[in-house]
Design an enzyme around this catalytic site. Structure first.
Site, short mmCIF file in Angstrom:
data_model
loop_
_atom_site.label_atom_id
_atom_site.label_comp_id
_atom_site.label_asym_id
_atom_site.label_seq_id
_atom_site.Cartn_x
_atom_site.Cartn_y
_atom_site.Cartn_z
N ASP A 11 0.82 -1.21 -0.08
CA ASP A 11 -0.07 -0.04 -0.02
C ASP A 11 0.92 1.23 -0.08
OD1 ASP A 11 -3.04 0.90 1.46
OD2 ASP A 11 -1.43 2.18 0.82
N ASP A 109 -3.94 2.31 -5.42
CA ASP A 109 -2.59 2.40 -4.69
C ASP A 109 -2.30 1.20 -3.68
OD1 ASP A 109 -4.02 2.93 -2.45
OD2 ASP A 109 -2.24 3.90 -1.63
N GLU A 110 -2.90 0.04 -3.94
CA GLU A 110 -2.71 -1.18 -3.23
C GLU A 110 -2.92 -2.63 -4.04
OE1 GLU A 110 -5.44 -2.16 0.07
OE2 GLU A 110 -6.78 -0.35 -0.88
P1 TTP Z 1 -5.31 5.20 1.06
O1 TTP Z 1 -4.29 4.08 0.64
O2 TTP Z 1 -6.36 4.85 1.92
O3 TTP Z 1 -4.62 6.41 1.58
P2 TTP Z 1 -3.32 7.06 1.28
O4 TTP Z 1 -2.27 6.23 0.36
O5 TTP Z 1 -3.36 8.46 1.00
O6 TTP Z 1 -2.40 7.12 2.84
P3 TTP Z 1 -1.77 5.81 3.72
O7 TTP Z 1 -0.17 6.24 3.64
O8 TTP Z 1 -2.61 5.65 4.81
O9 TTP Z 1 -2.05 4.50 2.76
O10 TTP Z 1 -5.92 5.75 -0.61
C1 TTP Z 1 -5.12 5.95 -1.56
C2 TTP Z 1 -5.52 7.10 -2.36
O11 TTP Z 1 -6.84 6.95 -2.61
C3 TTP Z 1 -5.45 8.61 -1.48
O12 TTP Z 1 -3.84 8.85 -1.71
C4 TTP Z 1 -6.23 9.38 -2.05
C5 TTP Z 1 -7.35 8.64 -2.54
N1 TTP Z 1 -8.41 8.47 -1.77
C6 TTP Z 1 -9.55 9.34 -1.73
O13 TTP Z 1 -9.74 10.15 -2.92
N2 TTP Z 1 -10.34 9.43 -0.79
C7 TTP Z 1 -10.58 8.63 0.43
O14 TTP Z 1 -11.38 8.94 1.18
C8 TTP Z 1 -9.26 7.69 0.65
C9 TTP Z 1 -9.35 7.13 1.70
C10 TTP Z 1 -8.54 7.93 -0.41
MG MG Z 2 -2.07 4.06 0.67
#
Ligand code: TTP
Ligand code: MG
Length: 362
Positions: A11, A109-110
């Site tokens: 992730d 992103d995962e």
């Molecule tokens: P996530 O992997 O949930 O969050 P992140 O990568 O920003 O942070 P983390 O280090 O905790 O993993 O989500 C991936 C992307 O998806 C994030 O960068 C932006 C988008 N996203 C949204 O647009 N709205 C949301 O509510 C969430 C949770 C994510």
């Molecule tokens: Mg992330």
């Protein structure tokens, strides 16, 4: 005995914000927020993600930008560039795929990768994970967090355990020790509602689920209870599987200035329908369900669908149905439209050989 599985969940850290920061190093260590909304310069919209610096002030995904600003007046709000993030994501996914026996992308992103065949045991796993992290960092200048374990849910929970840029490996004989003390909401699929329901019954941590019978959890939570119980007891058998067949094809477009003029919306519907038919023909599909998505200038949106009597791949039928759905919904509506989308689903492989595209764009 079943072969021991080795599954990784990868992730990216603060993905959208990190992409912005890597392109502009001056933003490093600043509270950066990527915003989505009608007027982000005036803090109208929501936080899609926040850099880890911004998170120190309680700023997180999903909260209004105005609220984020109240938490820290120095935040730097940047507009989301989703197409660009998707390009970066595609390159990262390609790297991950190259390390995988089996690969499954979960979101932008995962992803999960199953490496059981190429690694065989947990002893050298850390080297492989470092190799993956290094390759992503060298090529994209981005960090990710990695979780590893004998099943998908353990890997997923583990990747969130030590963010950002952490590595958490849970060996098969450590699963119980790892899961037991975690709050129930760490289980993928346990949201606020389920958590409250469990808490009301004295179930707060994963160990509490284990100490309850499977039947009791199912009676409390219904169908999803079985899956949650299996995850809690380390018995998630689900496979890392590649994306299934395409389920829908759709496009969505914005108006630069919100419109009330139906003919303008019709023009967009026609354009989107042409794109859909083009893709449908190229991939050899027919469809049965038509859906439209309308987003109003007040940011709310609606989705309406209709299902036809048989599978179709005809441009005219698609446009007619999409317009009909739109007319039904928009009659008498005062609000202006900011975005319109058309989608077809309920797809089947077309048996008829592909004809020339021009026929569909007369
Ligand atoms: P996530 O992997 O949930 O969050 P992140 O990568 O920003 O942070 P983390 O280090 O905790 O993993 O989500 C991936 C992307 O998806 C994030 O960068 C932006 C988008 N996203 C949204 O647009 N709205 C949301 O509510 C969430 C949770 C994510
Ligand atoms: Mg992330």
């Amino acid at each position: 005995m079943d072969q021991i599985r080795i599954i990784l969940h990868i992730d990216m850290d603060a993905f959208y914000a990190s992409v912005e920061i890597k392109d502009n190093q001056e933003l490093k260590d600043l509270p950066v927020v990527v915003g989505i909304g009608p007027n982000i310069d005036n803090y109208k919209g929501v936080v899609s993600t926040a850099s880890y610096k911004a998170r120190e002030f309680g700023i997180k995904s999903g909260i209004p930008l105005s609220q984020a600003y109240n938490k820290n007046k120095d935040i730097i709000v940047l507009p989301a560039r989703i197409t660009y993030y998707r390009e970066v994501s595609n390159r990262i996914m390609k790297i991950l795929k190259s390390y995988a026996d089996k690969f499954q992308q979960i979101s932008i992103d995962e992803a999960f990768i199953d490496v059981s065949e190429r690694i065989k045991n947990y002893d050298n796993l850390i080297d492989l994970i470092n190799e993956i992290k290094n390759e992503i960092y060298e090529k994209e200048k981005l960090t990710c967090s990695v979780g590893a374990g004998p099943n998908k849910s353990v890997a997923k929970i583990a990747s969130g355990f030590d963010k950002p840029s952490g590595i958490t490996i849970v060996k098969p004989d450590e699963v119980d020790k790892f899961l037991n003390p975690l709050p129930v909401q760490k289980i993928p699929g346990v949201g606020k509602k389920t958590r409250k329901l469990l808490e009301k019954n004295g179930i707060k941590i994963i160990e509490d689920i284990k100490n309850t019978s499977r039947a009791k959890i199912i009676s409390l939570l219904g169908k999803s209870g079985a899956k949650i119980y299996d995850i809690a007891t380390g018995n998630d058998k689900s496979e890392v599987k590649p994306k299934g067949p395409r389920k829908s094809i759709g496009f969505i477009r914005s108006f630069e200035i919100a419109v009330h003029d139906v003919t303008k919306v019709y023009q967009k519907i026609e354009k989107l329908s042409k794109l859909i038919i083009k893709k449908l023909r190229r991939d050899g599909f027919q469809f049965k369900t038509v859906t439209i998505v309308i987003r109003y200038d007040d940011f709310s949106h609606i989705t309406r669908s209709s299902t036809l009597g048989s599978y179709i791949k005809d441009y005219k039928v698609l446009v007619e149905n999409a317009k009909e759905l739109f007319d039904k919904e928009y009659k008498g509506e005062k609000r202006k439209i900011k975005r319109i989308g058309v989608r077809v689903s309920n797809l089947t492989k077309s048996k008829i050989k592909q004809e020339t595209l021009s026929e569909y764009f007369k």
